[in-house]
Design a protein around this motif. Structure first.
Motif, PDB file in Angstrom:
ATOM      1  N   TYR A 384       0.837  -1.204   0.000  1.00 11.49           N
ATOM      2  CA  TYR A 384       0.000   0.000   0.000  1.00 11.49           C
ATOM      3  C   TYR A 384       0.872   1.254   0.000  1.00 11.49           C
ATOM      4  CZ  TYR A 384      -2.924   3.798   1.687  1.00 11.49           C
ATOM      5  OH  TYR A 384      -3.560   5.012   1.810  1.00 11.49           O
ATOM      6  N   GLU A 387       2.721   1.754  -3.398  1.00  7.61           N
ATOM      7  CA  GLU A 387       1.817   2.157  -4.480  1.00  7.61           C
ATOM      8  C   GLU A 387       1.375   3.616  -4.318  1.00  7.61           C
ATOM      9  OE1 GLU A 387      -1.344  -0.322  -5.640  1.00  7.61           O
ATOM     10  OE2 GLU A 387      -0.136  -2.168  -5.698  1.00  7.61           O
ATOM     11  N   ARG A 388       1.050   4.020  -3.113  1.00  9.21           N
ATOM     12  CA  ARG A 388       0.618   5.404  -2.895  1.00  9.21           C
ATOM     13  C   ARG A 388       1.770   6.383  -3.082  1.00  9.21           C
ATOM     14  NH1 ARG A 388      -3.332   3.591  -4.010  1.00  9.21           N
ATOM     15  NH2 ARG A 388      -5.256   3.300  -2.818  1.00  9.21           N
ATOM     16  N   GLU A 391       2.240   6.640  -6.785  1.00  8.47           N
ATOM     17  CA  GLU A 391       1.091   7.362  -7.334  1.00  8.47           C
ATOM     18  C   GLU A 391       1.258   8.869  -7.126  1.00  8.47           C
ATOM     19  OE1 GLU A 391      -3.069   7.585  -5.376  1.00  8.47           O
ATOM     20  OE2 GLU A 391      -3.159   5.874  -6.729  1.00  8.47           O
ATOM     21  N   ALA A 392       1.706   9.272  -5.926  1.00 12.41           N
ATOM     22  CA  ALA A 392       1.934  10.696  -5.662  1.00 12.41           C
ATOM     23  C   ALA A 392       3.071  11.232  -6.508  1.00 12.41           C
ATOM     24  CB  ALA A 392       2.236  10.899  -4.176  1.00 12.41           C
ATOM     25  N   GLU A 394       3.846  10.300  -9.491  1.00 11.03           N
ATOM     26  CA  GLU A 394       3.356  10.500 -10.852  1.00 11.03           C
ATOM     27  C   GLU A 394       2.590  11.808 -10.986  1.00 11.03           C
ATOM     28  OE1 GLU A 394       3.967   8.761 -13.668  1.00 11.03           O
ATOM     29  OE2 GLU A 394       5.433   7.789 -12.369  1.00 11.03           O
ATOM     30  N   THR A 395       2.064  12.339  -9.878  1.00 14.95           N
ATOM     31  CA  THR A 395       1.354  13.616  -9.921  1.00 14.95           C
ATOM     32  C   THR A 395       2.280  14.805  -9.720  1.00 14.95           C
ATOM     33  OG1 THR A 395       0.854  13.631  -7.543  1.00 14.95           O
ATOM     34  CG2 THR A 395      -0.700  12.479  -8.994  1.00 14.95           C
TER      35      THR A 395
END
Length: 723
Positions: A384, A387-388, A391-392, A394-395
């Motif tokens: 978790y 992945e988070r 994900e952050a 990528e932003t």
């Protein structure tokens, strides 16, 4: 062993020029047209800055500034120092105490920049503001000035923690405590017990009962060991960290010295007061018994270092230590976190048994509440988080703007494996300190032995750098040095082992030069480094990497005026390690931060993950023995939560692995959400499960009975696989 005080003369011959009031400085300063330099402060900050500062009167009464997380504490304290200077305070009579050298330097830069701009002067105020530093570094400076008056030699050296443990080990062996039929506490444990007793001021019996119950049976032997350890330090003219505070406190309590010592400073300001121990508090009260000119800044909600002897009682009881009570200013406006993060953090700390009432607030509105994420176990927790984090990223959020915090260092083991598998670079804080690296200790030991030839720990290490020299030979060398009081002469007369004969003459020449200060500082460091390099090559396979550390230390040495000042400052507040810890990745300019909560205090990140938000981890099983311990564990969670600026994730694995269980060994246990987030607080969080499947449940008795009835023999199935 009690300190023996000499008679204190009417005029102190050790008085430094810095101690005189600089009337010329005050007379020449222009008066600012307005208080524009305070315009950026909010009302509470400004009240804290201006309280009790009146050029026409003596310093005001004691001030306690309760500075909530992210409330601009450092800026407020820097502005108060600057305001003192602007209003005419002599910078040489201002004492600023912090808990790291870096914090002291940053505070000095900020304060003097603000004051210089307000005064319109180019005067070097940072040089004049000379008394800034940690409790230990300031204590070392004062002890050198008063040394001859309190039974010390001014050329004493300071042992770091490892050297202290080594000296305790030597004394322990000499007393026959290392050959007991039952195992005596290790040198590290003995030192921890000694340090806890000194810093807390508690009787040894209570220290053993509260923190080291497994050592209770050795109380009499430990008492004898500590007496012998103190005697050994005094005979070798060395001090440890605790001595720097202990001697200072004893000086401040001695009437013959106290008035002179207290009269040196008009203003004393202390940062992070919640992290002080009883000994540090006693120093402050002895130097400012009425509290005039005394300012302490801190946050009781961030008191998390009791394992170092710090006590939250210092800050909680501060207002009532004076008559009338100390003035109190509370900083509640938070400049770091979003409103939902603060709402949850306030609620968590609001359930503490005792605290100063404050509610952090901000104008940073946000719809995203802190996430309370339930996962099946530690592997899912690791996945978790990774992945988070990605994900952050990528932003557009850098890895360095994200951090994973945990209660204990081993809690991140599964995460570290997952990060390595996914090729995500990271730095884990809490590794080996710079001074604990063997090659760094070697070089420093040469300098320390030259500074103080009676320092047997340093000498023992240096002599054994030579090939063919073992502990027995080193002990004979040190005995000769002690007998002659001349290290160079004793070394020259010593007959070395055959294997060391080729290296002995250069060694004797080096020690003659550094002991006699024939080479000026800092060129002396280069001389030591050149002598040490062949031994570094011989003793370490990664010599080139370690040599970079020694070169870095040489450049650092050049910034100090003397060998003594360099040794003192580096021992008390070392820089970060490089080659001997994981450190910053060499091939990646961006990396994720992994840190224990203790190491994260004072830091902030945009995205924060808190691992193992379950009972047994937060609070730790070892931290629930008393209400005081439970309250500190609650403060740990509060500190972790208030590190987050935008996003906060508290991860709750339903099952986790526990280590070192005395009765049941290492095993998986079923967990429940931390007691610090009860059901009444759940509306403040975004509770979710990850992945979005039915949550894992503990096996029931009915389910186990059904499995037993079915008698599924997997072992038998495996035997037939290859038939």
């Amino acid at each position: 062993m009690p300190i023996q005080y000499a008679t204190f003369p009417r005029t102190n011959p050790q008085r430094s020029p810095e101690r005189a009031v600089s009337s010329a400085f005050a007379a020449s300063r222009p008066q600012p047209d307005a208080t524009d330099y305070l315009a950026k402060l909010n009302d509470a900050q400004r009240a804290a800055v201006e309280y009790g500062i009146d050029p026409a009167a003596r310093p005001g009464g004691p001030l306690l500034v309760i500075a909530g997380a992210g409330s601009g504490k450092t800026s407020t304290l820097a502005h108060r120092v600057a305001h003192l200077l602007v209003k005419g305070a002599d910078p040489r009579r201002v004492l600023l105490l912090t808990f790291s050298r870096r914090a002291a330097q940053d505070m000095t830069r900020r304060a003097t920049r603000i004051a210089a701009q307000a005064l319109g002067t180019r005067a070097d105020l940072a040089q004049a503001l000379a008394w800034t530093g940690t409790f230990h570094s300031v204590g070392a400076r004062l002890l050198r000035e008063y040394a001859e008056l309190i039974g010390l030699s001014p050329v004493f050296t300071i042992n770091d923690r490892e050297d202290c443990a080594d000296l305790i080990h030597v004394v322990r062996h000499e007393l026959g405590l290392s050959v007991k039929s039952r195992r005596f506490p290790t040198k590290a444990t003995c030192l921890a017990i000694y340090s806890r007793a000194v810093n807390t001021g508690a009787p040894l019996a209570r220290v053993l009962d509260d923190a080291f119950p497994w050592c209770r049976e050795w109380e009499a032997e430990l008492r004898a060991l500590f007496a012998a350890y103190v005697a050994a330090k005094q005979s070798q003219n060395v001090l440890d960290y605790d001595d720097l505070l202990l001697y200072w406190a004893r000086m401040a309590a001695e009437p013959a010295i106290a008035a002179d010592l207290a009269g040196r400073f008009d203003h004393i300001l202390v940062d992070e007061y919640q992290d002080t121990n009883r000994l540090q508090a006693s120093i402050l009260f002895a130097m400012k018994p009425q509290g005039h000119g005394l300012t302490v800044v801190g946050d009781d909600a961030q008191s998390i270092y009791s394992f170092r002897g710090a006590t939250v009682r210092n800050i909680l009881d501060f207002p009532t230590q004076f008559e009338p009570n100390a003035h109190r200013v509370t900083l509640e406006r938070n400049y770091r976190s979003t409103a939902p993060i603060l709402a949850a953090s306030n609620a968590v700390i609001g359930l503490a048994a005792e605290r100063f009432t404050k509610d952090l607030w901000t104008d940073r509105a946000c719809a995203q509440r802190p996430r309370l994420v339930t996962v099946a176990g530690e592997l899912e927790q690791a996945r978790y988080v990774v992945e988070r984090v990605l994900e952050a990223r990528e932003t557009g959020m850098k890895l360095k703007a994200q951090a994973v915090l945990f209660r204990a260092a081993h809690h991140s083991a599964a995460l570290e494996l997952e990060l390595a598998r996914r090729n995500v670079p990271f730095v884990k804080f809490g590794g080996l300190r710079f001074l604990d690296a063997s090659h760094v200790k070697d070089v420093l030991a040469v300098l320390r032995w030259a500074q103080n030839p009676r320092d047997r720990v340093a000498g023992f290490r240096v002599v054994q750098l030579l090939p063919g020299v073992g502990p027995a030979t080193a002990a004979r060398v040190l005995d000769d040095v002690t007998a002659t009081h001349d290290a160079a002469a004793a070394l020259d007369a010593f007959e070395p082992p055959a294997r060391a004969s080729a290296d002995w003459a250069p060694f004797v020449e080096l020690m003659a030069d550094v002991c006699g200060a024939r080479t000026p500082w800092p060129a002396e460091f280069e001389q030591v480094r050149r002598w040490y390099e062949p031994h570094l090559e011989r003793n370490h396979e990664d010599a080139s990497t370690r040599q970079a550390d020694v070169l870095q230390m040489e450049s650092l040495a050049a910034t100090y005026a003397s060998r003594e000042r360099f040794l003192t400052e580096l021992t008390l507040d070392p820089p970060d390690a490089t080659s001997d810890e994981s450190g910053v990745p060499l091939v990646d300019e961006d990396y994720l931060i992994l840190s224990t909560i203790h190491s994260a205090k004072g830091q902030e990140w945009r995205n924060v993950f808190v691992l193992n938000g379950v009972d047994g981890c937060i609070p730790s099983d070892l931290g629930t023995g008393s209400q005081e311990e439970i309250d500190e564990e609650r403060r740990l969670l509060y500190v972790a939560m208030t590190r987050a600026k935008e996003d906060l994730h508290i991860v709750v694995p339903q099952r986790f692995y526990v280590h070192n269980q005395a009765q049941n060994g290492d095993r998986h246990v079923w967990a429940s959400r931390t007691r610090f987030i009860p059901a009444s607080l759940l509306p403040l969080f975004d509770a979710q499960a990850w992945p979005t499947v039915a949550p894992l449940t503990a096996p029931t008795a009915t389910g186990l009975a059904a499995a037993a009835k079915a008698r599924i023999d997997i072992a038998a199935q495996l035997k037939t696989m290859w038939d």
